[in-house]
Design a protein around this motif. Structure first.
Motif, short mmCIF file in Angstrom:
data_model
loop_
_atom_site.label_atom_id
_atom_site.label_comp_id
_atom_site.label_asym_id
_atom_site.label_seq_id
_atom_site.Cartn_x
_atom_site.Cartn_y
_atom_site.Cartn_z
N LEU A 62 -106.18 -5.47 147.73
CA LEU A 62 -106.92 -6.73 147.56
C LEU A 62 -106.80 -7.25 146.13
CD1 LEU A 62 -108.83 -8.87 148.69
CD2 LEU A 62 -110.76 -7.36 148.11
N CYS A 63 -106.94 -6.35 145.17
CA CYS A 63 -106.77 -6.76 143.76
C CYS A 63 -105.35 -7.27 143.51
CB CYS A 63 -107.08 -5.59 142.83
SG CYS A 63 -108.82 -5.08 142.81
N GLY A 64 -104.37 -6.61 144.11
CA GLY A 64 -102.98 -7.04 143.96
C GLY A 64 -102.74 -8.42 144.53
N LEU A 65 -103.35 -8.70 145.67
CA LEU A 65 -103.21 -10.01 146.31
C LEU A 65 -103.75 -11.12 145.41
CD1 LEU A 65 -102.55 -11.71 148.84
CD2 LEU A 65 -104.85 -11.18 149.67
N LEU A 66 -104.91 -10.90 144.82
CA LEU A 66 -105.50 -11.91 143.95
C LEU A 66 -104.63 -12.16 142.71
CD1 LEU A 66 -109.26 -10.82 144.13
CD2 LEU A 66 -108.14 -12.71 145.35
N CYS A 67 -104.02 -11.11 142.21
CA CYS A 67 -103.15 -11.27 141.03
C CYS A 67 -101.89 -12.06 141.37
CB CYS A 67 -102.77 -9.89 140.48
SG CYS A 67 -104.15 -9.01 139.71
N MET A 68 -101.35 -11.87 142.55
CA MET A 68 -100.16 -12.64 142.95
C MET A 68 -100.50 -14.12 143.07
SD MET A 68 -97.88 -10.38 142.95
CE MET A 68 -96.58 -11.53 143.33
N TRP A 69 -101.68 -14.43 143.55
CA TRP A 69 -102.10 -15.83 143.62
C TRP A 69 -102.30 -16.41 142.22
CZ3 TRP A 69 -106.20 -15.39 148.13
CH2 TRP A 69 -105.49 -15.21 149.34
N TRP A 70 -102.76 -15.59 141.30
CA TRP A 70 -102.89 -16.02 139.90
C TRP A 70 -101.51 -16.39 139.34
CZ3 TRP A 70 -105.92 -12.70 135.73
CH2 TRP A 70 -105.85 -13.36 134.50
N CYS A 71 -100.53 -15.56 139.61
CA CYS A 71 -99.17 -15.84 139.16
C CYS A 71 -98.65 -17.14 139.74
CB CYS A 71 -98.25 -14.67 139.54
SG CYS A 71 -96.50 -14.94 139.17
N TYR A 72 -98.86 -17.35 141.02
CA TYR A 72 -98.40 -18.56 141.70
C TYR A 72 -98.96 -19.81 141.02
CZ TYR A 72 -98.50 -22.31 145.16
OH TYR A 72 -98.39 -23.53 145.79
N ASN A 73 -100.23 -19.76 140.68
CA ASN A 73 -100.87 -20.94 140.09
C ASN A 73 -100.53 -21.15 138.61
OD1 ASN A 73 -102.49 -22.02 142.28
ND2 ASN A 73 -103.69 -20.14 142.16
N GLY A 74 -100.06 -20.10 137.92
CA GLY A 74 -99.92 -20.18 136.49
C GLY A 74 -98.52 -20.40 135.95
N VAL A 75 -97.48 -20.28 136.80
CA VAL A 75 -96.11 -20.44 136.29
C VAL A 75 -95.53 -21.77 136.75
CG1 VAL A 75 -95.71 -17.97 136.20
CG2 VAL A 75 -95.09 -19.24 138.27
N GLN A 76 -94.46 -22.19 136.09
CA GLN A 76 -93.84 -23.48 136.36
C GLN A 76 -92.32 -23.32 136.42
OE1 GLN A 76 -94.82 -26.42 133.44
NE2 GLN A 76 -93.59 -28.03 134.36
N GLU A 77 -91.70 -23.88 137.43
CA GLU A 77 -90.24 -23.88 137.55
C GLU A 77 -89.70 -25.18 136.96
OE1 GLU A 77 -88.72 -22.88 141.43
OE2 GLU A 77 -90.49 -21.67 141.91
N ARG A 78 -88.96 -25.07 135.87
CA ARG A 78 -88.46 -26.25 135.16
C ARG A 78 -86.99 -26.55 135.44
NH1 ARG A 78 -91.67 -23.22 132.21
NH2 ARG A 78 -93.52 -24.16 131.26
N TYR A 79 -86.22 -25.54 135.78
CA TYR A 79 -84.77 -25.71 135.90
C TYR A 79 -84.31 -25.27 137.30
CZ TYR A 79 -85.51 -25.71 130.88
OH TYR A 79 -85.99 -25.97 129.61
N VAL A 80 -84.87 -25.91 138.30
CA VAL A 80 -84.52 -25.59 139.68
C VAL A 80 -83.18 -26.24 140.02
CG1 VAL A 80 -85.20 -25.78 142.09
CG2 VAL A 80 -86.94 -25.42 140.32
N GLU A 81 -82.26 -25.44 140.51
CA GLU A 81 -80.94 -25.94 140.86
C GLU A 81 -80.64 -25.57 142.30
OE1 GLU A 81 -77.81 -25.21 138.09
OE2 GLU A 81 -79.18 -25.13 136.38
N VAL A 82 -80.16 -26.54 143.05
CA VAL A 82 -79.80 -26.32 144.45
C VAL A 82 -78.37 -25.86 144.53
CG1 VAL A 82 -79.58 -27.39 146.72
CG2 VAL A 82 -81.44 -28.10 145.19
N LEU B 244 -101.74 -6.44 153.51
CA LEU B 244 -102.22 -5.89 154.78
C LEU B 244 -101.47 -4.61 155.16
CD1 LEU B 244 -102.62 -9.17 156.88
CD2 LEU B 244 -104.44 -7.73 155.95
N VAL B 245 -100.14 -4.65 155.03
CA VAL B 245 -99.35 -3.49 155.43
C VAL B 245 -99.53 -2.34 154.43
CG1 VAL B 245 -97.04 -2.64 155.98
CG2 VAL B 245 -97.68 -4.97 156.61
N ALA B 246 -99.67 -2.66 153.14
CA ALA B 246 -99.90 -1.62 152.13
C ALA B 246 -101.15 -0.82 152.46
CB ALA B 246 -100.02 -2.24 150.74
N THR B 247 -102.16 -1.50 152.98
CA THR B 247 -103.40 -0.82 153.37
C THR B 247 -103.21 -0.04 154.66
OG1 THR B 247 -104.67 -2.62 152.36
CG2 THR B 247 -105.84 -1.16 153.87
#
Length: 474
Positions: free
Chosen positions: A198-218, A100-103
């Motif tokens: 808009l295209c950038g936003l859709l790509c970020m959502w693609w990334c969110y859905n496609g990657v996996q965090e396996r070694y999360v450490e608190v 939104l702000v980029a636009t």
């Protein structure tokens, strides 16, 4: 995928690597429209002096350098981490205000110069704030995805490939879309920005859905993250400090080149449409370089490949300054320089996760957020200078929008796009060559020692539990 496999040998799927690369493709679609065209929008459409544009970049980028630090504090402060992971939620939710702000930054107005400047500054600062939340989380996520150094190098290559495609699309496609509105150029800027965001936003959502965090450490409770600790993380981690200094130079050089090329093609080569062709060929060379990075790293090592890329970069700029006065030679030598940047920019991201592990080995505390945002702090300072210097230098060399430029101005443009980036690339090469000591052999030793420590800690905890149980039984 076997979660119990050795972390140092675990392989990622092609689908996940592609999804991770789409993250930087999307973020660069939203970032590069500002990097490439916002200064020109300020000077040519809003009627701002170039000096004002430079000051806006300086103020906003310094502000976002500290928002990066706050993002690191926020990431390392997380305790209740859900199934979506430690980093992925920020990619999902922060990408919306970024788009939104980029636009909004490309919305023309008829206010006074003071009000225009204030609005532009606030919008740029807001963009930096939300972009920090989105992009710092995206970058800091790599150590949570894999511990395999070769896979990290491949993720960095996919990331740089995505970034390059995003930059290529912005370079080749933005002005043609904008030029569809010849009767109203300001409206063209806004429509092009909206489309790319808009295209950038859709790509970020693609990334969110496609990657996996396996070694999360608190981060441990006794380690309370703060901006001061994030800043100090740079100076307590020698490889990170060296990388920050080198990156300060390379990112400033790269951004100065991108900001000036639109002026160079229009006023020195008298063909602004050449920008699209130059972008197509030079970004294509970057893509080729990106694909060569993993193989080159396996054969020569990260540091040697990094230095080789800087050498090609500096050589291309020198040749362009001496003989790049024609369109053909400009494109040819630019391709050489951009081919070199592919290795440098890819390895910048591949080296950061290694410094995270170094910091854990040295201090016993793993803080991806602090290390990564300490690193991005240097990048934002670099970006601030890269945005400020072109605006100041355009004023100093006598640039006047939409008119024939003097010989002094043309020489100044040539110096800005070639000599300044070349000098910064040489400084980065000297810094990495003499002071970066974290090679592949030492990194393997660090990972092995960290694993040994954790195994001993687990065994000690199990022993203590057994002793307590025995005491209760007795």
């Amino acid at each position: 995928m076997n979660r119990n496999a050795d972390p140092l040998t675990l392989k990622l799927s092609l689908r996940e690597k592609c999804a991770y690369g789409m993250g930087d493709f999307g973020s660069n679609l939203m970032l590069c429209i500002g990097t490439l065209y916002l200064l020109k929008f300020y000077t040519d459409e809003l009627g701002m002096p170039a000096f004002y544009g430079g000051v806006i970049f300086l103020v906003a980028k310094f502000f976002t350098a500290f928002t990066d630090m706050l993002t690191g504090v926020l990431l390392d402060s997380r305790r209740n981490i859900g199934e979506n992971g430690k980093f992925r939620p920020f990619i999902l939710y922060a990408s919306v205000p970024v788009a939104l702000v980029a636009t909004a930054q490309f919305m023309a107005n008829d206010f006074s110069l003071t009000v225009k400047t204030a609005i532009a500054t606030v919008l740029f600062m807001m963009f930096g704030l939300f972009y920090s939340l989105m992009n710092c989380s995206y970058g800091a996520m790599v150590p949570a995805i894999t511990k395999n150094p070769d896979e990290r190098a491949q993720l960095a290559a996919w990331r740089q490939g995505g970034a390059t495609l995003g930059l290529l699309l912005c370079t080749v496609g933005f002005m043609p879309v904008q030029s569809l509105f010849n009767a109203n150029p300001s409206q063209g800027y806004f429509f092009a920005a909206l489309l790319f965001a808009l295209c950038g936003l859709l790509c970020m959502w693609w990334c969110y859905n496609g990657v996996q965090e396996r070694y999360v450490e608190v981060t441990p409770e006794h380690h309370k993250p703060s901006m001061i600790k994030s800043f100090c993380a740079i100076f307590r981690n020698p490889p990170l400090l060296v990388l920050c200094i080198a990156n300060l130079c390379t990112l400033a050089a790269f951004n100065i080149k991108l900001a000036i090329q639109v002026y160079y093609t229009q006023y020195v080569l008298n063909d602004i449409h050449l920008l699209s062709w130059m972008g197509f060929f030079s970004m294509g060379c970057i893509l080729i370089g990106v694909f060569l990075v993993p193989g080159a790293v396996k054969r020569f090592g990260k540091k040697q490949v990094y230095l080789g890329g800087l050498t090609l970069w500096a050589t291309g700029d020198v040749l362009n300054f001496l003989w790049g006065s024609s369109s053909l030679m400009f494109v040819f030598f630019s391709c050489m320089a951009f081919f070199g940047t592919a290795f440098v920019n890819s390895l910048n991201w591949a080296l950061v996760p290694d410094t995270v592990d170094y910091g854990e080995w040295k201090t016993g505390i793993r803080t991806e957020g602090s290390v990564y945002t300490g690193y991005t702090f240097s990048r934002k300072i670099s970006a601030a200078l890269a945005g400020f210097l072109p605006g100041i230098m355009l004023t100093q060399i006598g640039y006047v929008p939409n008119t024939l430029q003097s010989a002094t101005t043309l020489l100044g443009l040539r110096q800005l796009i070639f000599l300044w980036p070349c000098g910064l690339a040489i400084i980065a090469a000297l810094t990495m060559g003499f002071f970066y000591k974290l090679n592949e052999k030492r990194f393997a030793f660090i990972i092995e020692e960290i694993s040994t420590r954790k195994n001993k800690s687990c065994q000690q905890s199990a022993t203590n539990t057994e002793n307590k149980a025995s005491a209760v039984t007795l």
